[in-house]
Design a protein around this motif. Structure first.
Motif, PDB file in Angstrom:
ATOM      1  N   GLU A 163       0.835  -1.199   0.000  1.00  0.00           N
ATOM      2  CA  GLU A 163       0.000   0.000   0.000  1.00  0.00           C
ATOM      3  C   GLU A 163       0.868   1.248   0.000  1.00  0.00           C
ATOM      4  OE1 GLU A 163      -3.698   1.973   2.562  1.00  0.00           O
ATOM      5  OE2 GLU A 163      -2.830   0.060   3.177  1.00  0.00           O
ATOM      6  N   THR A 164       0.455   2.249  -0.776  1.00  0.00           N
ATOM      7  CA  THR A 164       1.069   3.570  -0.690  1.00  0.00           C
ATOM      8  C   THR A 164       0.451   4.278   0.506  1.00  0.00           C
ATOM      9  OG1 THR A 164       1.471   3.698  -3.071  1.00  0.00           O
ATOM     10  CG2 THR A 164       1.414   5.773  -1.852  1.00  0.00           C
ATOM     11  N   ILE A 165       1.289   4.633   1.456  1.00  0.00           N
ATOM     12  CA  ILE A 165       0.801   5.169   2.721  1.00  0.00           C
ATOM     13  C   ILE A 165       0.713   6.685   2.646  1.00  0.00           C
ATOM     14  CG2 ILE A 165       1.301   5.393   5.188  1.00  0.00           C
ATOM     15  CD1 ILE A 165       2.693   2.660   4.980  1.00  0.00           C
ATOM     16  N   PRO A 166      -0.511   7.234   2.773  1.00  0.00           N
ATOM     17  CA  PRO A 166      -0.655   8.688   2.750  1.00  0.00           C
ATOM     18  C   PRO A 166      -0.197   9.292   4.068  1.00  0.00           C
ATOM     19  CG  PRO A 166      -2.791   7.660   3.137  1.00  0.00           C
ATOM     20  CD  PRO A 166      -1.803   6.540   2.938  1.00  0.00           C
ATOM     21  N   VAL A 167       0.709  10.259   3.994  1.00  0.00           N
ATOM     22  CA  VAL A 167       1.234  10.924   5.181  1.00  0.00           C
ATOM     23  C   VAL A 167       0.819  12.388   5.120  1.00  0.00           C
ATOM     24  CG1 VAL A 167       3.313  11.515   6.488  1.00  0.00           C
ATOM     25  CG2 VAL A 167       3.180   9.326   5.274  1.00  0.00           C
ATOM     26  N   SER A 168       0.069  12.829   6.116  1.00  0.00           N
ATOM     27  CA  SER A 168      -0.427  14.205   6.134  1.00  0.00           C
ATOM     28  C   SER A 168       0.722  15.198   6.294  1.00  0.00           C
ATOM     29  CB  SER A 168      -1.417  14.381   7.284  1.00  0.00           C
ATOM     30  OG  SER A 168      -0.729  14.300   8.528  1.00  0.00           O
ATOM     31  N   ARG A 169       0.446  16.459   6.021  1.00  0.00           N
ATOM     32  CA  ARG A 169       1.451  17.505   6.224  1.00  0.00           C
ATOM     33  C   ARG A 169       1.881  17.554   7.683  1.00  0.00           C
ATOM     34  NH1 ARG A 169       2.984  21.890   3.164  1.00  0.00           N
ATOM     35  NH2 ARG A 169       3.909  23.655   4.284  1.00  0.00           N
ATOM     36  N   PHE A 170       0.939  17.351   8.592  1.00  0.00           N
ATOM     37  CA  PHE A 170       1.235  17.358  10.021  1.00  0.00           C
ATOM     38  C   PHE A 170       2.259  16.281  10.357  1.00  0.00           C
ATOM     39  CE2 PHE A 170       0.247  15.828  14.349  1.00  0.00           C
ATOM     40  CZ  PHE A 170       0.443  17.004  15.070  1.00  0.00           C
ATOM     41  N   CYS A 171       2.031  15.052   9.889  1.00  0.00           N
ATOM     42  CA  CYS A 171       2.958  13.955  10.180  1.00  0.00           C
ATOM     43  C   CYS A 171       4.273  14.114   9.434  1.00  0.00           C
ATOM     44  CB  CYS A 171       2.305  12.619   9.833  1.00  0.00           C
ATOM     45  SG  CYS A 171       0.924  12.163  10.902  1.00  0.00           S
ATOM     46  N   ALA A 172       4.204  14.526   8.178  1.00  0.00           N
ATOM     47  CA  ALA A 172       5.415  14.682   7.372  1.00  0.00           C
ATOM     48  C   ALA A 172       6.360  15.720   7.960  1.00  0.00           C
ATOM     49  CB  ALA A 172       5.042  15.061   5.942  1.00  0.00           C
ATOM     50  N   SER A 173       5.815  16.651   8.731  1.00  0.00           N
ATOM     51  CA  SER A 173       6.603  17.756   9.264  1.00  0.00           C
ATOM     52  C   SER A 173       7.188  17.482  10.646  1.00  0.00           C
ATOM     53  CB  SER A 173       5.734  19.021   9.326  1.00  0.00           C
ATOM     54  OG  SER A 173       5.221  19.347   8.041  1.00  0.00           O
ATOM     55  N   HIS A 174       6.977  16.256  11.166  1.00  0.00           N
ATOM     56  CA  HIS A 174       7.404  15.976  12.534  1.00  0.00           C
ATOM     57  C   HIS A 174       8.275  14.714  12.621  1.00  0.00           C
ATOM     58  CE1 HIS A 174       4.179  18.915  13.356  1.00  0.00           C
ATOM     59  NE2 HIS A 174       4.977  19.245  14.362  1.00  0.00           N
ATOM     60  N   LEU A 175       9.298  14.677  11.772  1.00  0.00           N
ATOM     61  CA  LEU A 175      10.354  13.664  11.811  1.00  0.00           C
ATOM     62  C   LEU A 175       9.826  12.241  11.605  1.00  0.00           C
ATOM     63  CD1 LEU A 175      12.457  15.023  14.843  1.00  0.00           C
ATOM     64  CD2 LEU A 175      12.575  15.683  12.428  1.00  0.00           C
ATOM     65  N   PRO A 176       9.191  11.959  10.469  1.00  0.00           N
ATOM     66  CA  PRO A 176       8.706  10.596  10.198  1.00  0.00           C
ATOM     67  C   PRO A 176       9.866   9.622  10.017  1.00  0.00           C
ATOM     68  CG  PRO A 176       8.477  11.957   8.230  1.00  0.00           C
ATOM     69  CD  PRO A 176       8.901  12.874   9.346  1.00  0.00           C
ATOM     70  N   ASP A 177       9.719   8.431  10.575  1.00  0.00           N
ATOM     71  CA  ASP A 177      10.818   7.476  10.636  1.00  0.00           C
ATOM     72  C   ASP A 177      10.280   6.069  10.425  1.00  0.00           C
ATOM     73  OD1 ASP A 177      13.377   6.459  11.065  1.00  0.00           O
ATOM     74  OD2 ASP A 177      13.573   7.275  13.092  1.00  0.00           O
ATOM     75  N   TRP A 178      11.200   5.141  10.162  1.00  0.00           N
ATOM     76  CA  TRP A 178      10.874   3.735   9.928  1.00  0.00           C
ATOM     77  C   TRP A 178      11.291   2.881  11.110  1.00  0.00           C
ATOM     78  CZ3 TRP A 178      14.688   6.451   7.321  1.00  0.00           C
ATOM     79  CH2 TRP A 178      16.000   6.108   7.634  1.00  0.00           C
ATOM     80  N   GLU A 179      10.653   1.713  11.255  1.00  0.00           N
ATOM     81  CA  GLU A 179      11.061   0.697  12.234  1.00  0.00           C
ATOM     82  C   GLU A 179      10.627  -0.670  11.719  1.00  0.00           C
ATOM     83  OE1 GLU A 179       9.912   1.135  16.273  1.00  0.00           O
ATOM     84  OE2 GLU A 179      10.911   3.066  16.556  1.00  0.00           O
ATOM     85  N   GLY A 180      11.535  -1.406  11.122  1.00  0.00           N
ATOM     86  CA  GLY A 180      11.227  -2.767  10.702  1.00  0.00           C
ATOM     87  C   GLY A 180      11.094  -3.685  11.905  1.00  0.00           C
ATOM     88  N   GLU A 181      10.040  -4.532  11.916  1.00  0.00           N
ATOM     89  CA  GLU A 181       9.778  -5.334  13.109  1.00  0.00           C
ATOM     90  C   GLU A 181       9.239  -6.732  12.776  1.00  0.00           C
ATOM     91  OE1 GLU A 181       8.042  -3.502  16.410  1.00  0.00           O
ATOM     92  OE2 GLU A 181       8.885  -1.526  15.971  1.00  0.00           O
ATOM     93  N   LEU A 182       9.629  -7.692  13.609  1.00  0.00           N
ATOM     94  CA  LEU A 182       8.983  -8.994  13.634  1.00  0.00           C
ATOM     95  C   LEU A 182       7.640  -8.849  14.336  1.00  0.00           C
ATOM     96  CD1 LEU A 182       9.095 -12.166  13.342  1.00  0.00           C
ATOM     97  CD2 LEU A 182      10.071 -12.166  15.655  1.00  0.00           C
ATOM     98  N   VAL A 183       6.613  -9.479  13.779  1.00  0.00           N
ATOM     99  CA  VAL A 183       5.252  -9.392  14.305  1.00  0.00           C
ATOM    100  C   VAL A 183       4.717 -10.793  14.552  1.00  0.00           C
ATOM    101  CG1 VAL A 183       2.870  -8.726  13.726  1.00  0.00           C
ATOM    102  CG2 VAL A 183       4.779  -7.207  13.122  1.00  0.00           C
ATOM    103  N   PHE A 184       3.977 -10.979  15.651  1.00  0.00           N
ATOM    104  CA  PHE A 184       3.222 -12.216  15.810  1.00  0.00           C
ATOM    105  C   PHE A 184       1.762 -11.898  16.083  1.00  0.00           C
ATOM    106  CE2 PHE A 184       4.693 -11.559  20.236  1.00  0.00           C
ATOM    107  CZ  PHE A 184       3.535 -11.795  20.968  1.00  0.00           C
ATOM    108  N   VAL A 185       0.905 -12.903  15.884  1.00  0.00           N
ATOM    109  CA  VAL A 185      -0.539 -12.760  16.048  1.00  0.00           C
ATOM    110  C   VAL A 185      -1.017 -13.837  17.012  1.00  0.00           C
ATOM    111  CG1 VAL A 185      -2.785 -12.752  14.862  1.00  0.00           C
ATOM    112  CG2 VAL A 185      -0.733 -11.853  13.700  1.00  0.00           C
ATOM    113  N   THR A 186      -1.861 -13.466  17.955  1.00  0.00           N
ATOM    114  CA  THR A 186      -2.347 -14.443  18.929  1.00  0.00           C
ATOM    115  C   THR A 186      -3.388 -15.369  18.301  1.00  0.00           C
ATOM    116  OG1 THR A 186      -4.053 -12.944  19.777  1.00  0.00           O
ATOM    117  CG2 THR A 186      -1.898 -12.916  20.874  1.00  0.00           C
ATOM    118  N   ALA A 187      -3.399 -16.611  18.768  1.00  0.00           N
ATOM    119  CA  ALA A 187      -4.305 -17.623  18.226  1.00  0.00           C
ATOM    120  C   ALA A 187      -5.642 -17.682  18.963  1.00  0.00           C
ATOM    121  CB  ALA A 187      -3.634 -19.002  18.276  1.00  0.00           C
ATOM    122  N   ARG A 188      -5.615 -17.316  20.245  1.00  0.00           N
ATOM    123  CA  ARG A 188      -6.827 -17.377  21.057  1.00  0.00           C
ATOM    124  C   ARG A 188      -6.678 -16.417  22.225  1.00  0.00           C
ATOM    125  NH1 ARG A 188      -5.625 -22.157  24.779  1.00  0.00           N
ATOM    126  NH2 ARG A 188      -3.535 -22.840  24.155  1.00  0.00           N
TER     127      ARG A 188
END
Length: 291
Positions: free
Chosen positions: A106-131
């Motif tokens: 997805e192309t992520i829309p970033v508002s002017r407010f967010c774009a102006s306040h040091l937007p950054d990346w964080e690659g992460e491992l994710v898990f999902v609960t089963a129950r």
């Protein structure tokens, strides 16, 4: 359901906007492929009501997309070191709202407010609960994990500054579409953080340039089972909750010179055995200089 019901799971939309789940052959579902599709995750788990559908757009590979997303901070030794912060005794935990969720590619829309306040990346491992779970032990936690995938904990660093918001995490990370996740959910029978033939690595690239590169089991402080156990103490965690487990060194705010995301930047987060999460950011209203 048991994780044996699938190896690689995706969720997708057709050209007409219908949503389906499918068992994939790999970590890279192909747009345009016709697959055996199920109208719900429960249908897939029970192998019922299958039909044939064509993948037009990948969605987050999650049984539910209406739950808060749990996040963990300072879970990599390398990141704690670059941030000059002490390693805590327990995982710091906060949430992103469900509206932060976004899809692979997805192309992520970033508002002017967010774009102006040091937007950054964080690659992460994710898990999902089963129950649903509450008060579980680390030893019991693996049986509560449905699968693993990849996330990018997008952040506006300005709002993490102590003088701006008291050093909190939530506001800096809770903006709409700031949690892309995917492309597939991989069964714990297939992906194991600490028991693989060869080390599992996490690599984040921005416009093809490597920014983060680490071996999970060597750098991660609190493994998923420890995180889930800690989260669940006196707290009911719903089934299908997403948990983003933290990021290693190499985020933009600690680069020298400091780097932030720019309009049109392409971010790729790759984890061995889970595939590659790809997104582009677009600054919808431009960007102001605040620093």
């Amino acid at each position: 359901m048991t994780t044996a019901a699938y190896k690689y799971l995706c969720q997708f939309e057709t050209e007409t906007g219908e949503r389906f789940f499918a068992k994939c052959d790999s970590t890279e579902p192909t747009i345009g492929d016709s697959v055996s599709a199920y109208p719900s995750f429960e249908d897939l788990a029970e192998d019922r009501n299958a039909t044939t559908a064509t993948i037009a757009k990948l969605l987050p590979p999650l049984p539910r997309m209406d739950l808060p997303i749990y996040c963990v901070g300072l879970n990599y030794r390398s990141h704690a070191k670059e941030a000059r912060l002490n390693v805590p005794a327990n995982p710091p935990v906060w949430t992103k709202p469900a509206a932060a969720l976004s899809s692979p590619y997805e192309t992520i829309p970033v508002s002017r407010f967010c774009a102006s306040h040091l937007p950054d990346w964080e690659g992460e491992l994710v898990f999902v609960t089963a129950r649903e779970c509450r008060d579980i032990t680390p030893e019991d936690a693996p049986s509560y994990i449905l699968g693993y995938t990849i996330g990018n904990d997008l952040s506006c660093r300005f709002f993490q500054l102590p003088e701006q918001s008291g050093g909190q995490f939530f506001y800096a990370k809770a903006f709409d579409k700031f949690a892309p996740i995917g492309p597939v959910l991989v069964s714990p029978d297939v992906f194991k953080v600490r028991d693989r033939e060869g080390p599992a690595t996490l690599v984040t690239r921005v416009n093809g340039v490597v920014k983060q590169d680490t071996v999970l089991e060597r750098d991660m402080i609190f493994p998923p089972e420890r995180v889930l156990s800690w989260m669940s103490q006196s707290t009911t965690i719903p089934a299908y909750t997403v948990v983003m487990t933290g990021t290693p060194a190499g985020v933009g705010i600690f680069q020298k010179p400091r780097q932030t995301l720019k309009d049109g930047d392409k971010i790729e987060v790759e984890i061995t055995g889970l595939g590659t999460l790809k997104n582009e950011v677009r600054f919808e209203g431009g960007q102001e200089s605040i620093m």
